[in-house]
Design a protein around this motif. Structure first.
Motif, PDB file in Angstrom:
ATOM      1  N   HIS A   1       0.830  -1.200   0.000  1.00 16.90           N
ATOM      2  CA  HIS A   1       0.000   0.000   0.000  1.00 16.90           C
ATOM      3  C   HIS A   1       0.867   1.253   0.000  1.00 16.90           C
ATOM      4  CE1 HIS A   1      -3.794  -2.055   0.308  1.00 16.90           C
ATOM      5  NE2 HIS A   1      -3.348  -2.781   1.326  1.00 16.90           N
TER       6      HIS A   1
ATOM      7  N   LEU B   1       2.251   1.719  -3.472  1.00 22.12           N
ATOM      8  CA  LEU B   1       1.204   2.163  -4.386  1.00 22.12           C
ATOM      9  C   LEU B   1       0.895   3.637  -4.173  1.00 22.12           C
ATOM     10  CD1 LEU B   1      -0.775   1.362  -6.581  1.00 22.12           C
ATOM     11  CD2 LEU B   1      -2.408   0.705  -4.796  1.00 22.12           C
ATOM     12  N   SER B   2       0.902   4.077  -2.932  1.00 20.63           N
ATOM     13  CA  SER B   2       0.658   5.486  -2.628  1.00 20.63           C
ATOM     14  C   SER B   2       1.760   6.362  -3.205  1.00 20.63           C
ATOM     15  CB  SER B   2       0.573   5.674  -1.110  1.00 20.63           C
ATOM     16  OG  SER B   2       0.439   7.037  -0.790  1.00 20.63           O
ATOM     17  N   HIS B   3       2.997   5.891  -3.094  1.00 16.09           N
ATOM     18  CA  HIS B   3       4.128   6.635  -3.645  1.00 16.09           C
ATOM     19  C   HIS B   3       4.023   6.717  -5.166  1.00 16.09           C
ATOM     20  CE1 HIS B   3       8.131   8.239  -4.043  1.00 16.09           C
ATOM     21  NE2 HIS B   3       8.522   7.200  -4.771  1.00 16.09           N
ATOM     22  N   LEU B   4       3.638   5.612  -5.789  1.00 11.94           N
ATOM     23  CA  LEU B   4       3.486   5.582  -7.245  1.00 11.94           C
ATOM     24  C   LEU B   4       2.379   6.533  -7.690  1.00 11.94           C
ATOM     25  CD1 LEU B   4       4.235   4.324  -9.973  1.00 11.94           C
ATOM     26  CD2 LEU B   4       2.614   2.483  -9.486  1.00 11.94           C
ATOM     27  N   THR B   5       1.308   6.589  -6.922  1.00 15.03           N
ATOM     28  CA  THR B   5       0.198   7.487  -7.251  1.00 15.03           C
ATOM     29  C   THR B   5       0.639   8.940  -7.217  1.00 15.03           C
ATOM     30  OG1 THR B   5      -1.400   5.912  -6.338  1.00 15.03           O
ATOM     31  CG2 THR B   5      -2.128   8.194  -6.604  1.00 15.03           C
ATOM     32  N   ARG B   6       1.446   9.291  -6.215  1.00 18.54           N
ATOM     33  CA  ARG B   6       1.947  10.665  -6.113  1.00 18.54           C
ATOM     34  C   ARG B   6       2.843  11.014  -7.297  1.00 18.54           C
ATOM     35  NH1 ARG B   6       2.568   9.256  -0.620  1.00 18.54           N
ATOM     36  NH2 ARG B   6       4.815   8.940  -0.921  1.00 18.54           N
TER      37      ARG B   6
ATOM     38  N   CYS C   1       2.762   9.650 -10.321  1.00 24.14           N
ATOM     39  CA  CYS C   1       1.914   9.766 -11.520  1.00 24.14           C
ATOM     40  C   CYS C   1       1.174  11.099 -11.542  1.00 24.14           C
ATOM     41  CB  CYS C   1       0.921   8.608 -11.576  1.00 24.14           C
ATOM     42  SG  CYS C   1       1.678   7.001 -11.923  1.00 24.14           S
ATOM     43  N   SER C   2       0.694  11.516 -10.383  1.00 24.17           N
ATOM     44  CA  SER C   2      -0.024  12.793 -10.302  1.00 24.17           C
ATOM     45  C   SER C   2       0.902  13.959 -10.621  1.00 24.17           C
ATOM     46  CB  SER C   2      -0.623  12.971  -8.903  1.00 24.17           C
ATOM     47  OG  SER C   2      -1.570  11.958  -8.630  1.00 24.17           O
TER      48      SER C   2
ATOM     49  N   THR D   1       1.765  13.887 -14.384  1.00 22.64           N
ATOM     50  CA  THR D   1       0.600  14.317 -15.158  1.00 22.64           C
ATOM     51  C   THR D   1       0.417  15.823 -15.073  1.00 22.64           C
ATOM     52  OG1 THR D   1      -0.496  12.198 -14.748  1.00 22.64           O
ATOM     53  CG2 THR D   1      -1.876  14.024 -15.477  1.00 22.64           C
TER      54      THR D   1
END
Length: 318
Positions: free
Chosen positions: A2, A5-10, A12-13, A16
């Motif tokens: 988790h 995944l949170s680090h990856l989401t940041r 990607c954001s 982007t």
């Protein structure tokens, strides 16, 4: 998991958001789409930052010079740059004094966040090497003047070749009036010739050596070559080549269709367009271009493999 995944989401954001600020993508809420500019950048295999620099510089100027274009491209993240030595600083200062008005971008991070002062000055030295190459300075003299090896010069010519092609395509979209200047520079970089040889170098079978020989013999344009006839130029370029170029001139064909700034045969033929540039070559460059194959498509295949591998890694992760 988790936490990762949170680090990856940041990440990607953030990416982007940066791409959106550059005009590469638009966030439609439920999906992200590439803009026309972003799609062009992707097709050209350019770093988005390089495309932004090129487009911004072209939109700021109504006129450009070969040195200004070379410096701009050498300052992009996609270009390999030469390191500065203590002896280079005096030369850099002289260039800034004499050709500073030709430079298309400002110094340091206040212009682009990713462009440092050292990058800016390294780009000047690198552009000087390429300027000498397009001015037909012998490889040995360039190597001695800038304390670089022939292999370094080869790498610079090869690297700038694709960048100037990308710049031409961006210019076609952003600033069409500058297109002819960039198209001419692209040919000069490919063959390592001065601007005065452009009319001759556009003839198939004529490289930098034969073009210079014809020019120095008094045949400076295709019209003058045609007036001389096969017999007149055969002693310079050989019988078969003479017959070929006279036939081209009569039919109005050649590497570029004989018009300044038009799409040449290499643009219509990707296999020739993406071949390596050989600073040591003369009239054999066309033959080499047909045998060495495509450069960028191979990279594309590699990236596709990486993409597939990445997708598989994600599946394995879940």
């Amino acid at each position: 998991r988790h936490a990762n995944l949170s680090h990856l989401t940041r990440i990607c954001s953030r990416v982007t958001r940066e791409l959106e600020e550059m005009g590469m993508v638009v966030d439609l809420g439920n999906r992200i789409e590439a803009t026309e500019f972003g799609e062009l950048t992707s097709k050209l295999y350019l770093d988005p930052r390089s495309s932004v620099m090129i487009a911004a510089a072209f939109n700021e100027r109504e006129e450009v010079t070969p040195f200004g274009i070379l410096h701009l491209l050498c300052a992009t993240p996609d270009m390999f740059r030469l390191f500065l030595k203590s002896a280079d600083h005096e030369v850099i200062e002289q260039v800034l004094e004499e050709q500073g008005d030709e430079i298309l971008i400002g110094e340091g991070e206040h212009c682009f966040p990713w462009l440092g002062y050292e990058d800016f000055f390294q780009a000047i030295k690198t552009a000087l090497v390429l300027q000498d190459w397009t001015n037909e300075v012998p490889i040995e003299m360039i190597a001695e003047r800038y304390s670089v090896g022939p292999g370094d010069i080869h790498g610079l010519v090869d690297g700038i070749g694709w960048l100037v092609h990308g710049a031409r395509e961006i210019c076609r979209r952003e600033m069409p009036p500058l297109l002819a200047d960039i198209a001419d520079l692209e040919i000069r970089i490919r063959h390592g010739v001065k601007e005065e040889l452009l009319p001759l170098i556009r003839l198939r079978g004529i490289g930098r050596v034969r073009a210079r020989s014809l020019f120095n013999s008094g045949y400076t344009t295709p019209a003058e070559v045609a007036d001389a006839g096969v017999e007149g130029i055969a002693r310079i370029v050989g019988q078969k080549t003479a017959e070929s170029i006279i036939d081209q001139i009569k039919k109005g064909t050649g590497k570029s269709g004989g018009t300044r700034g038009s799409k040449d045969s290499e643009e219509r033929d990707p296999e020739r367009r993406r071949t390596r540039h050989d600073p040591g070559s003369g009239d054999s460059e066309e033959k080499e271009g047909r045998t060495k194959g495509e450069r960028k498509p191979r990279e594309a295949e590699g990236r596709n493999d990486e993409k597939k591998s990445g997708q598989q890694n994600i599946l394995d992760y879940w």
